[in-house]
Design a protein around this motif. Structure first.
Motif, PDB file in Angstrom:
ATOM      1  N   ARG A 118       0.836  -1.200   0.000  1.00  0.00           N
ATOM      2  CA  ARG A 118       0.000   0.000   0.000  1.00  0.00           C
ATOM      3  C   ARG A 118       0.870   1.250   0.000  1.00  0.00           C
ATOM      4  NH1 ARG A 118      -3.030  -0.807   4.593  1.00  0.00           N
ATOM      5  NH2 ARG A 118      -4.315  -2.231   3.375  1.00  0.00           N
ATOM      6  N   ILE A 119       0.328   2.345  -0.538  1.00  0.00           N
ATOM      7  CA  ILE A 119       1.056   3.603  -0.639  1.00  0.00           C
ATOM      8  C   ILE A 119       1.604   4.024   0.721  1.00  0.00           C
ATOM      9  CG2 ILE A 119      -1.053   4.956  -0.324  1.00  0.00           C
ATOM     10  CD1 ILE A 119       0.126   7.032  -2.239  1.00  0.00           C
ATOM     11  N   ASN A 120       2.860   4.430   0.716  1.00  0.00           N
ATOM     12  CA  ASN A 120       3.501   4.896   1.937  1.00  0.00           C
ATOM     13  C   ASN A 120       2.833   6.197   2.387  1.00  0.00           C
ATOM     14  OD1 ASN A 120       5.477   6.361   3.644  1.00  0.00           O
ATOM     15  ND2 ASN A 120       6.835   4.662   3.147  1.00  0.00           N
ATOM     16  N   PRO A 121       2.478   6.319   3.666  1.00  0.00           N
ATOM     17  CA  PRO A 121       1.833   7.555   4.127  1.00  0.00           C
ATOM     18  C   PRO A 121       2.622   8.812   3.796  1.00  0.00           C
ATOM     19  CG  PRO A 121       1.674   5.870   5.815  1.00  0.00           C
ATOM     20  CD  PRO A 121       2.563   5.305   4.744  1.00  0.00           C
ATOM     21  N   MET A 122       3.950   8.712   3.778  1.00  0.00           N
ATOM     22  CA  MET A 122       4.759   9.898   3.491  1.00  0.00           C
ATOM     23  C   MET A 122       4.630  10.346   2.050  1.00  0.00           C
ATOM     24  SD  MET A 122       6.038  11.415   5.996  1.00  0.00           S
ATOM     25  CE  MET A 122       6.981  12.555   4.993  1.00  0.00           C
ATOM     26  N   VAL A 123       4.273   9.442   1.156  1.00  0.00           N
ATOM     27  CA  VAL A 123       4.019   9.843  -0.223  1.00  0.00           C
ATOM     28  C   VAL A 123       2.825  10.799  -0.265  1.00  0.00           C
ATOM     29  CG1 VAL A 123       3.317   9.048  -2.522  1.00  0.00           C
ATOM     30  CG2 VAL A 123       5.011   7.754  -1.228  1.00  0.00           C
ATOM     31  N   ILE A 124       1.829  10.526   0.562  1.00  0.00           N
ATOM     32  CA  ILE A 124       0.655  11.400   0.631  1.00  0.00           C
ATOM     33  C   ILE A 124       1.056  12.771   1.175  1.00  0.00           C
ATOM     34  CG2 ILE A 124      -1.640  11.691   1.634  1.00  0.00           C
ATOM     35  CD1 ILE A 124      -1.818   8.640   1.794  1.00  0.00           C
ATOM     36  N   VAL A 125       1.932  12.779   2.182  1.00  0.00           N
ATOM     37  CA  VAL A 125       2.390  14.046   2.749  1.00  0.00           C
ATOM     38  C   VAL A 125       3.141  14.854   1.699  1.00  0.00           C
ATOM     39  CG1 VAL A 125       3.827  15.134   4.503  1.00  0.00           C
ATOM     40  CG2 VAL A 125       2.531  13.083   5.072  1.00  0.00           C
ATOM     41  N   TYR A 126       4.122  14.230   1.059  1.00  0.00           N
ATOM     42  CA  TYR A 126       4.915  14.940   0.054  1.00  0.00           C
ATOM     43  C   TYR A 126       4.041  15.427  -1.102  1.00  0.00           C
ATOM     44  CZ  TYR A 126       9.636  14.088   1.867  1.00  0.00           C
ATOM     45  OH  TYR A 126      10.782  14.118   2.618  1.00  0.00           O
ATOM     46  N   THR A 127       3.101  14.608  -1.515  1.00  0.00           N
ATOM     47  CA  THR A 127       2.206  15.001  -2.602  1.00  0.00           C
ATOM     48  C   THR A 127       1.436  16.264  -2.246  1.00  0.00           C
ATOM     49  OG1 THR A 127       1.932  12.700  -3.312  1.00  0.00           O
ATOM     50  CG2 THR A 127       0.267  14.273  -4.042  1.00  0.00           C
ATOM     51  N   THR A 128       0.905  16.296  -1.041  1.00  0.00           N
ATOM     52  CA  THR A 128       0.123  17.445  -0.593  1.00  0.00           C
ATOM     53  C   THR A 128       0.984  18.697  -0.485  1.00  0.00           C
ATOM     54  OG1 THR A 128      -1.325  15.944   0.646  1.00  0.00           O
ATOM     55  CG2 THR A 128      -1.432  18.277   1.208  1.00  0.00           C
ATOM     56  N   VAL A 129       2.212  18.543  -0.008  1.00  0.00           N
ATOM     57  CA  VAL A 129       3.121  19.681   0.108  1.00  0.00           C
ATOM     58  C   VAL A 129       3.520  20.200  -1.274  1.00  0.00           C
ATOM     59  CG1 VAL A 129       5.430  20.395   0.859  1.00  0.00           C
ATOM     60  CG2 VAL A 129       3.997  19.003   2.370  1.00  0.00           C
ATOM     61  N   ILE A 130       3.823  19.298  -2.192  1.00  0.00           N
ATOM     62  CA  ILE A 130       4.174  19.697  -3.563  1.00  0.00           C
ATOM     63  C   ILE A 130       3.020  20.467  -4.195  1.00  0.00           C
ATOM     64  CG2 ILE A 130       4.605  18.825  -5.899  1.00  0.00           C
ATOM     65  CD1 ILE A 130       6.169  16.504  -4.538  1.00  0.00           C
ATOM     66  N   GLU A 131       1.812  19.946  -4.011  1.00  0.00           N
ATOM     67  CA  GLU A 131       0.633  20.604  -4.579  1.00  0.00           C
ATOM     68  C   GLU A 131       0.427  21.986  -3.964  1.00  0.00           C
ATOM     69  OE1 GLU A 131      -3.753  19.159  -6.032  1.00  0.00           O
ATOM     70  OE2 GLU A 131      -2.940  18.297  -4.205  1.00  0.00           O
ATOM     71  N   ALA A 132       0.695  22.109  -2.667  1.00  0.00           N
ATOM     72  CA  ALA A 132       0.540  23.399  -1.994  1.00  0.00           C
ATOM     73  C   ALA A 132       1.531  24.428  -2.542  1.00  0.00           C
ATOM     74  CB  ALA A 132       0.741  23.231  -0.491  1.00  0.00           C
ATOM     75  N   TYR A 133       2.759  23.997  -2.787  1.00  0.00           N
ATOM     76  CA  TYR A 133       3.751  24.901  -3.382  1.00  0.00           C
ATOM     77  C   TYR A 133       3.328  25.325  -4.789  1.00  0.00           C
ATOM     78  CZ  TYR A 133       7.494  24.484   0.134  1.00  0.00           C
ATOM     79  OH  TYR A 133       8.255  24.574   1.272  1.00  0.00           O
ATOM     80  N   ILE A 134       2.858  24.370  -5.575  1.00  0.00           N
ATOM     81  CA  ILE A 134       2.437  24.662  -6.947  1.00  0.00           C
ATOM     82  C   ILE A 134       1.312  25.697  -6.950  1.00  0.00           C
ATOM     83  CG2 ILE A 134       1.262  23.718  -8.976  1.00  0.00           C
ATOM     84  CD1 ILE A 134       4.173  22.926  -8.933  1.00  0.00           C
ATOM     85  N   LYS A 135       0.333  25.528  -6.070  1.00  0.00           N
ATOM     86  CA  LYS A 135      -0.800  26.451  -6.006  1.00  0.00           C
ATOM     87  C   LYS A 135      -0.355  27.859  -5.638  1.00  0.00           C
ATOM     88  CE  LYS A 135      -4.460  23.131  -4.950  1.00  0.00           C
ATOM     89  NZ  LYS A 135      -5.454  22.667  -3.941  1.00  0.00           N
ATOM     90  N   ARG A 136       0.767  27.972  -4.940  1.00  0.00           N
ATOM     91  CA  ARG A 136       1.282  29.273  -4.531  1.00  0.00           C
ATOM     92  C   ARG A 136       2.350  29.788  -5.494  1.00  0.00           C
ATOM     93  NH1 ARG A 136      -0.526  26.400  -0.429  1.00  0.00           N
ATOM     94  NH2 ARG A 136      -1.462  27.393   1.396  1.00  0.00           N
ATOM     95  N   ASN A 137       2.481  29.132  -6.655  1.00  0.00           N
ATOM     96  CA  ASN A 137       3.453  29.520  -7.680  1.00  0.00           C
ATOM     97  C   ASN A 137       4.889  29.500  -7.164  1.00  0.00           C
ATOM     98  OD1 ASN A 137       1.472  30.061  -9.745  1.00  0.00           O
ATOM     99  ND2 ASN A 137       0.991  31.966  -8.687  1.00  0.00           N
ATOM    100  N   LYS A 138       5.159  28.586  -6.249  1.00  0.00           N
ATOM    101  CA  LYS A 138       6.514  28.413  -5.730  1.00  0.00           C
ATOM    102  C   LYS A 138       7.085  27.129  -6.323  1.00  0.00           C
ATOM    103  CE  LYS A 138       5.505  30.984  -1.499  1.00  0.00           C
ATOM    104  NZ  LYS A 138       5.495  31.000  -0.025  1.00  0.00           N
ATOM    105  N   ASN A 139       7.330  27.203  -7.632  1.00  0.00           N
ATOM    106  CA  ASN A 139       7.716  25.996  -8.362  1.00  0.00           C
ATOM    107  C   ASN A 139       9.106  25.483  -7.978  1.00  0.00           C
ATOM    108  OD1 ASN A 139       5.305  25.874  -9.857  1.00  0.00           O
ATOM    109  ND2 ASN A 139       6.058  27.433 -11.269  1.00  0.00           N
TER     110      ASN A 139
END
Length: 247
Positions: A118-139
């Motif tokens: 099953r997907i590692n819980p930390m993958v979910i954390v990193y995914t959410t953080v990456i998405e948050a940066y993208i939404k704030r234009n902090k590529n």
């Protein structure tokens, strides 16, 4: 069970730790781990399966490292949600997005598989953080977080690739990275959704010069050579028709 001297099998232990992490919080997982460790819940080294427990414990450390490394106040709030709420809400979002894109089997593999795969819980954390940066234009920060995720031994999935590529593709400074990861997806046998590949193809069009137009044609040919089949309607709407004559 443990107080009575009974030792649960590995799958039972892993399922319980994963459940606490997903439905409660990482802090609860770590506290529970410390509580049961003296009682002998960890598998014997001779069983050859201790690595799975070690991997789960590394997830807790990876979370702590991510917290310490993050100085952006907005992103700190995003990360803190996991300590308070667990992973359920964020996991459901990723699962639903993959299903909506038609990647049902991939979603099921990640979220409905056995405790060992099953997907590692930390993958979910990193995914959410990456998405948050993208939404704030902090590529730049989004890309660095992605690289940190890889350095932690975590593999990207379809959803992570989609979020990262679409964010990087609209930034001229990171357009090359967007192209790189789109090809990487195809090399791994993953099928990008229309929004993901259209974002990259539109990137060629925004450059508005003959050289970029030719590069766009060549890039699409490389993609198709790797088994990519564009959606006719999405490709036309994305401006591919004028560049590649595929519609």
């Amino acid at each position: 069970m443990l107080d009575k001297g009974m030792k649960p099998c590995l799958n039972t232990s892993l399922a319980l730790f994963n459940g606490i992490a997903c439905f409660e919080s990482l802090e609860n997982s770590k506290e529970f781990y410390e509580q049961v460790k003296p009682k002998g819940v960890l598998p014997d080294a001779g069983e050859g399966t201790e690595g799975r427990f070690t991997e789960l414990m590394k997830s807790f450390q990876s979370y702590a490292d991510l917290e310490k490394r993050t100085i952006d106040k907005d992103i700190q709030e995003v990360i803190s949600e996991f300590s308070e709420e667990g992973f359920g809400k964020h996991a459901a979002k990723i699962f639903c997005a993959m299903v909506e894109d038609g990647n049902v089997s991939e979603a099921m593999d990640l979220f409905q598989s056995t405790p060992e795969t099953r997907i590692n819980p930390m993958v979910i954390v990193y995914t959410t953080v990456i998405e948050a940066y993208i939404k704030r234009n902090k590529n730049k920060d989004a890309l660095q977080t992605y690289l940190n995720m890889l350095a932690a031994g975590l593999a990207p999935n379809l959803y992570i690739y989609s979020v990262l590529i679409k964010g990087l593709a609209v930034d001229a400074d990171f357009f090359g990275d967007a192209k790189k990861y789109l090809i990487e997806m195809l090399d791994k046998g993953m099928h990008p959704n229309a929004g993901t590949y259209t974002a990259v193809l539109e990137g060629f069009g925004r450059q508005e010069n003959k050289k970029a137009e030719e590069e766009g044609k060549e890039f699409l040919e490389v993609m198709m050579a790797k088994g990519f089949v564009p959606d006719h309607e999405a490709s036309c709407e994305g401006g591919v028709e004028g560049q590649t004559n595929t519609c």
